[in-house]
Design an enzyme around this catalytic site. Sequence first.
Site, PDB file in Angstrom:
ATOM      1  CG  HIS A  46      -2.041   0.928   1.266  1.00  0.00           C
ATOM      2  ND1 HIS A  46      -2.458   1.691   0.217  1.00  0.00           N
ATOM      3  CD2 HIS A  46      -2.855   1.288   2.308  1.00  0.00           C
ATOM      4  CE1 HIS A  46      -3.458   2.467   0.585  1.00  0.00           C
ATOM      5  NE2 HIS A  46      -3.716   2.254   1.852  1.00  0.00           N
ATOM      6  CG  HIS A  65      -4.323   0.472  -8.206  1.00  0.00           C
ATOM      7  ND1 HIS A  65      -5.654   0.411  -7.882  1.00  0.00           N
ATOM      8  CD2 HIS A  65      -3.768   1.399  -7.404  1.00  0.00           C
ATOM      9  CE1 HIS A  65      -5.896   1.299  -6.928  1.00  0.00           C
ATOM     10  NE2 HIS A  65      -4.764   1.912  -6.620  1.00  0.00           N
ATOM     11  CG  ASP A 101       2.877   4.282  -4.128  1.00  0.00           C
ATOM     12  OD1 ASP A 101       1.959   3.458  -4.039  1.00  0.00           O
ATOM     13  OD2 ASP A 101       2.964   5.289  -3.427  1.00  0.00           O
TER      14      ASP A 101
HETATM   15  C1  SDX Z   1      -1.466   2.032  -3.395  1.00  0.00           C
HETATM   16  O1  SDX Z   1      -6.233   0.751  -3.167  1.00  0.00           O
HETATM   17  C2  SDX Z   1      -5.734   1.875  -3.467  1.00  0.00           C
HETATM   18  O2  SDX Z   1      -6.389   2.747  -3.963  1.00  0.00           O
HETATM   19  C3  SDX Z   1      -4.276   2.051  -3.062  1.00  0.00           C
HETATM   20  C4  SDX Z   1      -3.610   3.349  -3.480  1.00  0.00           C
HETATM   21  C5  SDX Z   1      -4.184   4.532  -2.768  1.00  0.00           C
HETATM   22  O3  SDX Z   1      -4.049   5.637  -3.296  1.00  0.00           O
HETATM   23  O4  SDX Z   1      -4.684   4.358  -1.622  1.00  0.00           O
HETATM   24  O5  SDX Z   1      -3.752   3.526  -4.879  1.00  0.00           O
HETATM   25  C6  SDX Z   1      -2.117   3.343  -3.137  1.00  0.00           C
HETATM   26  O6  SDX Z   1      -1.418   1.212  -2.519  1.00  0.00           O
HETATM   27  C7  SDX Z   1      -0.932   1.742  -4.771  1.00  0.00           C
HETATM   28  C8  SDX Z   1      -0.342   0.313  -4.893  1.00  0.00           C
HETATM   29  C9  SDX Z   1       1.081   0.346  -4.327  1.00  0.00           C
HETATM   30  N1  SDX Z   1       1.633  -1.045  -4.260  1.00  0.00           N
HETATM   31  C10 SDX Z   1       2.579  -1.458  -5.071  1.00  0.00           C
HETATM   32  O7  SDX Z   1       3.038  -0.810  -6.008  1.00  0.00           O
HETATM   33  C11 SDX Z   1       3.112  -2.847  -4.718  1.00  0.00           C
HETATM   34  C12 SDX Z   1       3.207  -3.694  -6.002  1.00  0.00           C
HETATM   35  N2  SDX Z   1       1.851  -3.968  -6.476  1.00  0.00           N
HETATM   36  C13 SDX Z   1       1.227  -5.185  -6.026  1.00  0.00           C
HETATM   37  O8  SDX Z   1       1.604  -5.693  -4.806  1.00  0.00           O
HETATM   38  C14 SDX Z   1      -0.241  -5.308  -6.408  1.00  0.00           C
HETATM   39  O9  SDX Z   1      -0.344  -4.895  -7.699  1.00  0.00           O
HETATM   40  C15 SDX Z   1      -1.266  -4.590  -5.560  1.00  0.00           C
HETATM   41  C16 SDX Z   1      -1.139  -4.913  -4.115  1.00  0.00           C
HETATM   42  C17 SDX Z   1      -1.159  -3.116  -5.753  1.00  0.00           C
HETATM   43  C18 SDX Z   1      -2.634  -5.048  -6.049  1.00  0.00           C
HETATM   44  O10 SDX Z   1      -2.768  -6.371  -5.707  1.00  0.00           O
HETATM   45  P1  SDX Z   1      -4.111  -7.197  -6.083  1.00  0.00           P
HETATM   46  O11 SDX Z   1      -5.180  -6.339  -6.597  1.00  0.00           O
HETATM   47  O12 SDX Z   1      -4.432  -8.075  -4.921  1.00  0.00           O
HETATM   48  O13 SDX Z   1      -3.656  -8.000  -7.314  1.00  0.00           O
HETATM   49  P2  SDX Z   1      -3.015  -9.416  -7.244  1.00  0.00           P
HETATM   50  O14 SDX Z   1      -1.967  -9.425  -6.167  1.00  0.00           O
HETATM   51  O15 SDX Z   1      -4.124 -10.413  -7.177  1.00  0.00           O
HETATM   52  O16 SDX Z   1      -2.257  -9.505  -8.648  1.00  0.00           O
HETATM   53  C19 SDX Z   1      -2.953  -9.970  -9.797  1.00  0.00           C
HETATM   54  C20 SDX Z   1      -1.878 -10.694 -10.595  1.00  0.00           C
HETATM   55  C21 SDX Z   1      -1.112 -11.730  -9.764  1.00  0.00           C
HETATM   56  O17 SDX Z   1      -0.684 -12.736 -10.652  1.00  0.00           O
HETATM   57  P3  SDX Z   1      -1.547 -14.138 -10.711  1.00  0.00           P
HETATM   58  O18 SDX Z   1      -1.621 -14.676  -9.285  1.00  0.00           O
HETATM   59  O19 SDX Z   1      -2.909 -13.729 -11.250  1.00  0.00           O
HETATM   60  O20 SDX Z   1      -0.754 -15.037 -11.626  1.00  0.00           O
HETATM   61  O21 SDX Z   1      -0.886  -9.736 -11.040  1.00  0.00           O
HETATM   62  C22 SDX Z   1       0.364 -10.054 -10.444  1.00  0.00           C
HETATM   63  C23 SDX Z   1       0.110 -10.987  -9.281  1.00  0.00           C
HETATM   64  O22 SDX Z   1       1.224 -11.852  -9.082  1.00  0.00           O
HETATM   65  N3  SDX Z   1       0.935  -8.799  -9.985  1.00  0.00           N
HETATM   66  C24 SDX Z   1       2.211  -8.443 -10.129  1.00  0.00           C
HETATM   67  C25 SDX Z   1       2.296  -7.149  -9.583  1.00  0.00           C
HETATM   68  N4  SDX Z   1       1.100  -6.772  -9.133  1.00  0.00           N
HETATM   69  C26 SDX Z   1       0.259  -7.790  -9.378  1.00  0.00           C
HETATM   70  N5  SDX Z   1       3.286  -9.090 -10.655  1.00  0.00           N
HETATM   71  C27 SDX Z   1       4.448  -8.419 -10.640  1.00  0.00           C
HETATM   72  N6  SDX Z   1       4.629  -7.178 -10.135  1.00  0.00           N
HETATM   73  C28 SDX Z   1       3.567  -6.513  -9.607  1.00  0.00           C
HETATM   74  N7  SDX Z   1       3.738  -5.297  -9.128  1.00  0.00           N
END
Ligand code: SDX
Length: 429
Positions: free
Chosen positions: A266, A307, A365
Amino acid sequence: MAEKKATLSLNDKEPALELPIYSGSMGPDVVNVQSLTANGLFTYDPGFVSTASCESKITFIDGGKGTLLHRGYPIEQLAEHSDYLETCYLLLYGELPNKKEKKHFEKTITDHTMVHEQMIEFFSGFRRDAHPMAIMCGVVGALSAFYHDSLDITNERHREVAAYRLISKMPTLASMAYKYSIGQPFIYPRNDLGYSGNFLHMMFATPCEDYEVNPVLAKAMDRIFLLHADHEQNASTSTVRLAGSSGANPFACIAAGIAALWGPAHGGANEAVLNMLAEIGDAKNIDTFIAKAKDKDDPFRLMGFGHRVYKNFDPRAKVMKQTCDEVLNELGLHDDPLFKIAKRLEKIALEDEYFIKKKLYPNVDFYSGIILKALGIPTEMFTVIFATGRTPGWIAHWHEMISGEYRIGRPRQLYTGPVKRDFIALDKR
Ligand code: SDX
């Protein structure tokens, strides 16, 4: 409000359940499932991927289109034409202020920027190398020990004063956390400076000489706060709402939001992005990290990418990238190696089948950390900046809930543990 209905047939013996469907002013319809409990059922939605936890009028996101509206105004227009305090007013009151309202709000915020002098004692209880988010969790919650005249959540005026105090004092506490970590004296707020310029002054001034705030950098800081101001029912805002639903005071609720924001998935992602870019170190290593991000067996994720809601560009990331260009040019850092790696990484990722298929785009971010680093803010302070920027959003959602009808949040579960069994005496185990 309910016109349409969804039917849920459980088995052919009983009549199908009728569940009301509600439509908002924008966005998907929702199915009201509250009657399921009476029929011995719960919904099951870990991570709340398909759950609308509340009704709200504050922020709308269309993840498919990359749309973000605060009280109906697109984030791109607010970033271009508004400023952070005006956006705070908009989030709190629902309308853009006129000249008189804007002037009064700015003065009110300015007049609350100092913290109780005794709060200084809290800092000496922390190790100098404490993470500033640990300090913020502590000192923001501790505000409720000082401001007893804004704790009665049933009193509209108390709620309003608590909102002002939190928006005003977050930059002061944030800069105190930074000054404490580097062993420099705290710098008092100055009422002749704007909100963001005052923050930079508290961060970087010393008693030994005048510190001139660079207006370009103050504008960039203001835009960073603005871009973080609110984002619908994200993890930390949902935490604030859940804490508030028990009747906890606003300072405690915001402290809970700060704790939730800290995680690298997050708000902690901006710090993690800079650490990742530093670990990549050179554009020639990008392919290795992209491969790690795609490897199911490798926990590494590309920080700043992906996201829960945006399956298109995060509109904030676009504005942030443009601001990044402006700041690096202003500071003569357009050859910043981390920025070059970030731009190259973004290009490669956006052309990679894995990221395209999973709709993973840069989020808020991805570029913010590069700007903050260029402003001289240390990496461990990045999430503190995010928390400071997000405070008006947190408090607007808390206020929207508390000033309306609400119940304590109490989700249920799918239980898969041991069925009922009798106690076994120690000598029989
Ligand atoms: C913020 O919610 C909000 O609005 C948050 C925010 C706000 O303003 O409050 O926008 C701020 O938190 C932005 C996000 C910051 N986090 C990151 O940048 C960390 C990296 N991103 C991930 O951890 C992830 O993308 C999340 C946590 C942001 C979202 O996770 P989800 O929605 O639970 O998605 P998921 O984990 O189910 O991913 C879907 C797929 C997965 O692959 P499969 O299991 O389907 O094979 O996409 C892949 C994930 O492995 N994936 C990624 C990835 N993000 C998702 N693979 C590689 N790198 C990534 N960054």
